[in-house]
Write an enzyme that holds these catalytic residues in place. Structure first.
Site, PDB file in Angstrom:
ATOM      1  N   ASP A   1      36.074  35.714  36.509  1.00 61.25           N
ATOM      2  CA  ASP A   1      37.055  34.754  35.987  1.00 61.25           C
ATOM      3  C   ASP A   1      37.078  33.535  36.909  1.00 61.25           C
ATOM      4  O   ASP A   1      36.218  32.662  36.801  1.00 61.25           O
ATOM      5  CB  ASP A   1      38.410  35.469  35.862  1.00 61.25           C
ATOM      6  CG  ASP A   1      39.483  34.587  35.270  1.00 61.25           C
ATOM      7  OD1 ASP A   1      39.147  33.627  34.563  1.00 61.25           O
ATOM      8  OD2 ASP A   1      40.684  34.856  35.499  1.00 61.25           O
TER       9      ASP A   1
ATOM     10  N   PHE B   1      42.555  35.982  27.712  1.00 54.82           N
ATOM     11  CA  PHE B   1      42.851  37.199  28.453  1.00 54.82           C
ATOM     12  C   PHE B   1      42.493  38.420  27.618  1.00 54.82           C
ATOM     13  O   PHE B   1      43.022  38.619  26.540  1.00 54.82           O
ATOM     14  CB  PHE B   1      44.323  37.259  28.876  1.00 54.82           C
ATOM     15  CG  PHE B   1      44.533  38.224  30.003  1.00 54.82           C
ATOM     16  CD1 PHE B   1      44.314  37.836  31.320  1.00 54.82           C
ATOM     17  CD2 PHE B   1      44.895  39.538  29.748  1.00 54.82           C
ATOM     18  CE1 PHE B   1      44.457  38.750  32.363  1.00 54.82           C
ATOM     19  CE2 PHE B   1      45.042  40.453  30.787  1.00 54.82           C
ATOM     20  CZ  PHE B   1      44.825  40.043  32.091  1.00 54.82           C
TER      21      PHE B   1
HETATM   22  P1  IMP Z   1      38.710  36.456  39.527  1.00 56.47           P
HETATM   23  O1  IMP Z   1      38.961  36.787  40.973  1.00 56.47           O
HETATM   24  O2  IMP Z   1      39.676  35.406  39.002  1.00 56.47           O
HETATM   25  O3  IMP Z   1      37.274  36.171  39.179  1.00 56.47           O
HETATM   26  O4  IMP Z   1      39.175  37.692  38.692  1.00 56.47           O
HETATM   27  C1  IMP Z   1      38.569  38.886  38.737  1.00 56.47           C
HETATM   28  C2  IMP Z   1      39.535  40.009  38.461  1.00 56.47           C
HETATM   29  O5  IMP Z   1      40.688  39.582  37.728  1.00 56.47           O
HETATM   30  C3  IMP Z   1      38.839  40.988  37.564  1.00 56.47           C
HETATM   31  O6  IMP Z   1      38.165  41.959  38.326  1.00 56.47           O
HETATM   32  C4  IMP Z   1      39.966  41.541  36.741  1.00 56.47           C
HETATM   33  O7  IMP Z   1      40.555  42.655  37.375  1.00 56.47           O
HETATM   34  C5  IMP Z   1      40.967  40.426  36.639  1.00 56.47           C
HETATM   35  N1  IMP Z   1      40.816  39.646  35.376  1.00 56.47           N
HETATM   36  C6  IMP Z   1      40.337  38.393  35.214  1.00 56.47           C
HETATM   37  N2  IMP Z   1      40.357  38.014  33.927  1.00 56.47           N
HETATM   38  C7  IMP Z   1      40.858  39.073  33.249  1.00 56.47           C
HETATM   39  C8  IMP Z   1      41.116  39.309  31.849  1.00 56.47           C
HETATM   40  O8  IMP Z   1      40.885  38.487  30.944  1.00 56.47           O
HETATM   41  N3  IMP Z   1      41.644  40.525  31.560  1.00 56.47           N
HETATM   42  C9  IMP Z   1      41.914  41.483  32.487  1.00 56.47           C
HETATM   43  N4  IMP Z   1      41.676  41.307  33.787  1.00 56.47           N
HETATM   44  C10 IMP Z   1      41.163  40.106  34.175  1.00 56.47           C
END
Ligand code: IMP
Ligand code: MG
Length: 181
Positions: free
Chosen positions: A102, A151
């Site tokens: 993300d 999401f």
């Molecule tokens: P980042 O650090 O923002 O890249 O997010 C990574 C973590 O956030 C993932 O391993 C997920 O646990 C959570 N995450 C990010 N986007 C989503 C989503 O759309 N649904 C559920 N969990 C998410």
């Protein structure tokens, strides 16, 4: 739980077909090497279980427990490692498996932390990657599906720890995201 979803993005057969492809690619890329898989918990649980059973290579499995959301739908940017010691990965070929890329905070922090242990190589494999501008630049070597910036829950992915056990992946209804805890 199905009623909480706006729509289903990937049903079980679609996920499993894609896992067949990625597993074949990984099996081919690592056929001469000894792989160490690092699963980033909890979101990657279903993905790891289904993917690794399709990879007929000798491999080691380690888990990292990391949190960055703290019950919100947006990342806080702060990545907390929940274990005291890292797995012994010096000189090894590492494949990190995570549910979704993300903002990039989680995988950038995971990669940096693992690099301090001097592995031979690190690659990253994610089931989902959001098409968006990332806060941290992270390159995923294997991606299951590219998705819009929405999401999603199911197949390991949660919202406030719910929906992980859905066998498919879908977009959560927007009004549920803004409900008070
Ligand atoms: P980042 O650090 O923002 O890249 O997010 C990574 C973590 O956030 C993932 O391993 C997920 O646990 C959570 N995450 C990010 N986007 C989503 C989503 O759309 N649904 C559920 N969990 C998410
Ligand atoms: Mg999560």
């Amino acid at each position: 739980m199905r009623g909480d979803l706006e729509r289903v993005l990937f049903d079980e057969p679609a996920i499993h077909r894609r896992l067949d492809d990625i597993a074949a690619q990984i099996s081919n890329d690592y056929r001469e090497r000894e792989l160490t898989v690092i699963a980033v918990l909890h979101g990657s649980l279903m993905f790891v279980a289904d993917l690794l059973r399709r990879i007929p290579l000798p491999l080691k499995l380690e888990c990292l427990s990391v949190a960055s959301y703290h019950g919100k739908a947006q990342t806080s940017g702060e990545v907390i490692f929940k274990q005291v010691t890292l797995p012994d990965i010096t000189g090894r070929d590492i494949l990190v498996l995570d549910d979704i890329l993300d903002s990039g905070h989680t995988l950038a922090a995971v990669r940096e932390t693992l690099e301090t242990a001097r592995p031979h190589s690190i690659r990253i494999c994610v089931l989902l990657s959001k098409k968006k501008q990332r806060t941290r630049k992270v390159n995923a070597d294997y991606v299951g599906f590219e998705i819009d910036d929405e999401f999603v829950v199911g197949y390991g992915l949660d919202f406030r720890e719910r929906y992980r056990n859905l066998p498919y992946i879908g977009v959560l209804r927007k009004e549920l995201l803004v409900q008070p805890v």
